[in-house]
Design an enzyme around this catalytic site. Structure first.
Site, PDB file in Angstrom:
ATOM      1  N   GLY A 206      -2.702   3.993  -3.616  1.00  0.00           N
ATOM      2  CA  GLY A 206      -4.038   4.059  -4.047  1.00  0.00           C
ATOM      3  C   GLY A 206      -4.757   4.067  -5.501  1.00  0.00           C
TER       4      GLY A 206
ATOM      5  N   SER B 104      -5.536   1.636  -7.563  1.00  0.00           N
ATOM      6  CA  SER B 104      -6.833   0.995  -8.017  1.00  0.00           C
ATOM      7  C   SER B 104      -7.983   2.022  -7.523  1.00  0.00           C
ATOM      8  CB  SER B 104      -6.976  -0.338  -7.393  1.00  0.00           C
ATOM      9  OG  SER B 104      -6.877  -0.449  -6.193  1.00  0.00           O
TER      10      SER B 104
ATOM     11  N   ASP C 197      -8.986   4.225   0.919  1.00  0.00           N
ATOM     12  CA  ASP C 197      -8.267   4.604  -0.371  1.00  0.00           C
ATOM     13  C   ASP C 197      -9.238   5.133  -1.495  1.00  0.00           C
ATOM     14  OD1 ASP C 197      -6.150   3.026   0.770  1.00  0.00           O
ATOM     15  OD2 ASP C 197      -5.888   2.040  -1.207  1.00  0.00           O
TER      16      ASP C 197
END
Ligand code: MEV
Length: 309
Positions: free
Chosen positions: A94, A96, A140
C-alpha cells in the site's frame, strides 16, 4: 504541516475484495509522511524522496494524481509538498495509498482545514490511488488512513468498515520477493480469469469468503494457530486465481519450515510481498528468507482500527 499514512497488509481477502467479498486488513507502522509549505515561486509541486518534482497536470499519471489531490483538498494557493516513505513501491504494502493519505493530511493542515476523520481522508486519497490502480477497492487507502485491524467490504454505496479487536498481538514477518508487481495488471488478470473460467473464479471467491469469516473469529479470540492455517488455505486459493509465483511459493514454504504459523502473498501477487504469521519471534523466518536472498522485516499489530490513526 505534516501528515502520515500507514502501510498495509491484507491478512485474507485480496482480489476478491474488488468483487464485494470482505477482506481482513491491518495498517502497519511503516508508511509515508508528507510536509506541505507555501511555494515561494508560485508553482505547486510534489516530490517523493529525492525524485524529480511532479507538477499538477504535467501530463504524467503522477501529475494527474497530484492535481486530483489538490482539487479534492480544495487547495488553491501554490504549495510545495515533500513526501517520504519507508515502504517498497509496487510490493503490495500500500505504498501509493500511504503516500496519498499522507499528502491529503499535509494539504489539510496547509489549508487550515479542520481535522478530517479517517474515512473522509481515505475518500479524498482515492483521487491519487485511482490513477495508479484503475479500479481500486479502496482497501489500501482505508488502511493507510486508519491503521489497526479491520474488516473492509466494498459496496455500491461506499465501503463498510468494522473494527476487529485483536485478542493477542499479531507478529508478522513481511518479506519481499524482489519482483515489482503492478496491482492494475494483476487485478485485470483476475478479471480476465473471471470471464474465461467463471467456475474457477467463483470457487476461489466462495472459498476465500469463508476463510475471512473464520479468520476474523480467530483474531478476536486470539487463536493464532487457526489464523495461520487459514492464511495457508488463502494462499492455496490465491494460487488458483493465478496470482502466485515461484518466488512467493518458495518464500511461503521457507517461512512455514522456519516455524511460521501460516504464510501467504499479500496484496496483488505476481511478485511483491509475502506475509507470515509468527508466534513471538520473527527472526527465524527473516533469516530463512535472507539465506535464500529475500529481504524482510517484522511488525506487530496490537489494536483494532477504531478511530483515526
Ligand atoms: C491490492 O492491495 C489489493 C487488491 O485486492 C486490489 C484492491 O483491492 O484494490 C489486489
Amino acid at each position: 504541516m505534516s501528515g502520515h499514512g500507514s502501510g498495509k497488509v491484507i491478512l485474507v481477502g485480496e482480489h476478491v475484495v474488488v468483487y464485494g467479498v470482505p477482506a481482513l486488513v491491518v495498517g502497519i507502522e511503516r508508511g509515508a509522511d508528507a510536509d506541505a509549505v507555501a511555494a515561494e515561486d508560485g508553482v505547486s509541486s510534489l516530490t517523493i524522496g529525492d525524485g524529480a518534482p511532479i507538477r499538477p497536470g504535467d501530463g504524467t499519471d503522477a501529475g494527474r494524481g497530484f492535481a486530483g489531490l489538490l482539487a479534492a483538498c480544495g487547495v488553491t494557493r501554490a504549495v510545495r509538498v515533500h513526501a517520504t516513505t519507508d515502504l517498497p513501491a509496487a510490493a503490495g504494502l500500500g505504498c501509493s495509498a500511504a503516500l496519498g493519505v499522507a499528502v491529503v493530511r499535509a494539504l489539510d493542515q496547509f489549508g487550515a482545514r479542520a481535522k478530517a476523520d479517517a474515512d473522509d481522508v481515505a475518500t479524498r486519497a482515492l483521487a491519487w490511488e485511482t490513477v495508479f490502480h484503475g479500479n481500486p477497492s479502496g482497501v489500501d487507502v482505508a488502511a493507510a488512513a486508519r491503521g489497526g485491524c479491520f474488516r473492509f467490504r466494498r459496496t455500491e454505496s461506499g465501503p463498510v468498515i468494522d473494527d476487529v479487536p485483536i485478542a493477542r498481538p499479531l507478529t508478522l514477518a513481511i518479506g519481499h520477493t524482489g519482483v515489482a508487481s503492478s496491482t492494475k495488471a494483476m487485478v485485470e488478470g483476475v478479471a480476465r480469469l473471471r470471464e474465461r473460467r467463471p467456475e474457477i473464479f467463483q470457487k476461489s471467491l466462495d472459498g476465500i469468503a469463508a476463510l475471512v469469516g473464520n479468520a476474523r473469529l480467530a483474531i478476536e479470540t486470539g487463536d493464532l494457530g487457526a489464523l495461520g492455517h487459514l492464511m495457508n488455505l488463502a494462499q492455496f486459493l490465491l494460487a488458483g486465481l493465478m496470482v502466485s509465483t515461484e518466488e512467493i511459493e518458495t518464500m511461503c514454504r521457507a517461512a512455514r519450515d522456519a516455524g511460521a504459523l501460516g504464510a501467504k502473498l499479500t496484496g496483488a501477487g505476481g511478485g511483491g510481498c509475502v506475509v507470515a504469521l509468527v508466534e513471538g519471534d520473527a527472526t527465524p523466518v527473516l533469516e530463512a528468507w535472507r539465506e535464500r536472498g529475500f529481504d524482510g522485516f517484522a511488525t506487530t499489530v496490537c489494536r483494532g482500527a477504531g478511530g483515526d490513526a
